[in-house]
Write a protein that holds these residues in place. Sequence first.
Motif, PDB file in Angstrom:
ATOM      1  N   GLU A 114       0.830  -1.362   0.047  1.00 36.68           N
ATOM      2  CA  GLU A 114       0.058  -0.088   0.225  1.00 36.68           C
ATOM      3  C   GLU A 114       0.853   1.142  -0.054  1.00 36.68           C
ATOM      4  N   ARG A 117       2.990   2.052  -3.276  1.00 37.77           N
ATOM      5  CA  ARG A 117       2.121   2.442  -4.323  1.00 37.77           C
ATOM      6  C   ARG A 117       2.082   3.935  -4.321  1.00 37.77           C
ATOM      7  N   SER A 136       0.816  -6.945   1.639  1.00 33.90           N
ATOM      8  CA  SER A 136      -0.100  -5.998   2.155  1.00 33.90           C
ATOM      9  C   SER A 136       0.231  -6.110   3.661  1.00 33.90           C
ATOM     10  N   ALA A 145      -9.751  -2.766   2.281  1.00 35.03           N
ATOM     11  CA  ALA A 145      -9.104  -3.912   1.661  1.00 35.03           C
ATOM     12  C   ALA A 145      -8.055  -3.833   1.139  1.00 35.03           C
ATOM     13  N   PRO A 147      -5.078  -3.879  -1.591  1.00 37.74           N
ATOM     14  CA  PRO A 147      -4.958  -3.602  -3.210  1.00 37.74           C
ATOM     15  C   PRO A 147      -4.989  -4.790  -3.779  1.00 37.74           C
ATOM     16  N   THR A 148      -5.714  -4.731  -5.066  1.00 38.54           N
ATOM     17  CA  THR A 148      -5.695  -6.122  -5.866  1.00 38.54           C
ATOM     18  C   THR A 148      -4.453  -5.988  -6.703  1.00 38.54           C
ATOM     19  N   VAL A 149      -4.130  -7.337  -7.294  1.00 37.52           N
ATOM     20  CA  VAL A 149      -3.044  -7.352  -8.313  1.00 37.52           C
ATOM     21  C   VAL A 149      -3.182  -6.222  -9.412  1.00 37.52           C
ATOM     22  N   PHE A 150      -4.464  -6.123  -9.906  1.00 36.21           N
ATOM     23  CA  PHE A 150      -4.503  -5.079 -11.013  1.00 36.21           C
ATOM     24  C   PHE A 150      -4.367  -3.652 -10.380  1.00 36.21           C
ATOM     25  N   GLU A 151      -4.579  -3.244  -9.397  1.00 41.28           N
ATOM     26  CA  GLU A 151      -4.191  -1.963  -8.671  1.00 41.28           C
ATOM     27  C   GLU A 151      -2.810  -1.738  -8.721  1.00 41.28           C
ATOM     28  N   GLU A 174       1.562 -14.109  -4.457  1.00 38.30           N
ATOM     29  CA  GLU A 174       0.195 -13.743  -5.279  1.00 38.30           C
ATOM     30  C   GLU A 174       0.130 -12.178  -5.864  1.00 38.30           C
ATOM     31  N   TYR A 175       1.247 -11.332  -5.498  1.00 39.29           N
ATOM     32  CA  TYR A 175       1.360  -9.860  -5.843  1.00 39.29           C
ATOM     33  C   TYR A 175       2.362 -10.138  -7.154  1.00 39.29           C
ATOM     34  N   ALA A 178       1.886  -8.380 -10.380  1.00 37.51           N
ATOM     35  CA  ALA A 178       1.574  -7.064 -10.720  1.00 37.51           C
ATOM     36  C   ALA A 178       3.104  -6.202 -11.390  1.00 37.51           C
TER      37      ALA A 178
END
Length: 469
Positions: A114, A117, A136, A145, A147-151, A174-175, A178
């Motif tokens: 977070e 970013r 995260s 929540a 951040p999503t991988v897309f974000e 899982e990240y 990105a």
Amino acid sequence: MTVLDNDLRLIAQSFPQLKELSLMNCNKFTATGLAIIAEQCKHLHVLDLINDQIEDTADEQVDWISMFPQPNTLLESLVFSCVDKPCNFESLEALVARSPGLCRLRVNHHVTVEQLRRLIAIAPNLTHLGTGVFRSKTGYQTGEAPPTVFELATSFAACKSLISLSGFQDANPEYLPAIYPVCANLTSLNLGSVNITEQQLTPIIRRCRNLRTFCVCGTVGDDGLCAVAETCSDLRQLKVYPLFTGSDSDLSVSDVGLEAISKGCQKLETLIYYCGSMTNEAMIIMSNNCPHLRVFRLCILRTHLPDRITGEPMDEGFGAIVMNCKKLSRLSTSGLVTDKAFAYIGQYGKSIKTLSVAFSGNTDMSLRYVFEGCTQLQKLEVQECPFGDEGLLSGLSHFCNMRFLWMSSCRVTMTGCKYVAQQMPNLVAEVISGHSGNEDVTADTVDHLYLYRSLAGPRDDAPSFVKIL
């Protein structure tokens, strides 16, 4: 070396125009010392803290990040990935925002994705990024929540200048997708801290066709290295490290991966390769396909292990490396290695400057071959080898041209070490006590010998377990 806060104060007061300060493998200084540098060195372009051990401060409120000049700084590089304590993130965010020239930033493991970013959003011109923890935060409040991988991928996509990516300390795999948007431009990628599988690595590495430097864990196995070989034809440096010492997952890297790399990455200059097993044939193929190798550090994680297929010593493999790689300047041996390999090293390793030897050799002839043949040798590290005084004394006429000799858990005696010290008064000879691990240790046996060249002469701060001869 030890660097105190007063030392940093002296630096700041003595050099008000200081532009670059790198502290590597230093300890004892605190956040107070860093605050002094940040505040008083107003022209600082580079502050890099690498592998340092920073002490806790008496006042935990020292916010060294906030001490850089206002309103803007000249910072181009800020590296503090080794700092254990969290920094004030608001101060870090403000510092990045007021450092328009910042192109290299490597943060510590307290910076979450977070926060990452937010940092890269205000520093779109970064060329080198160390990501921190790459997972995260914990303890989300109601309505929050992760951040999503897309974000996260969207944030990375804005980093058009990024060519080097590292960090990933305790990363959430899982990240990892990105980072796909920046892979095409990367020339350096360090995933050495990630417990990553071949399945997770492959889609990343397929996008990294311009890599020249790559570091990865042995958890990727031979299949992961095959994917590297198929994609990264321009690779110059490859480092394959174990995730945890003694972990079986790292044993899945073998001669199969080495052979694949040698065929796909023929421009390779540096190879550090921790593996579970090896063959002479794979090393011979490597030597033929990668003649530009300058660094070859092979570490077979099980000691005294022979050729996986033939059961023979690894002599011919190392012989081929020194014979065919004419530019080789650094070599590390491992596995079942006899005097024959050292005969090859002495005969053909004319460019070797640093040699690391562990659990190798049969007799003192191994050292004699090295000292007499490797005429450019500067650094020799020997551990757990059956070498004694005869091997040590065979280097007497060569020590004056070397920077240091380190022998640990061998068979050298105090008598031999004292003789060397007497014959070489311009060198410093230190005998360090400790558990040697040898079964046939005698009272005269030396645990560690450190023989080195020093313009300052013997040190005056040796602890009680160090005897300067």
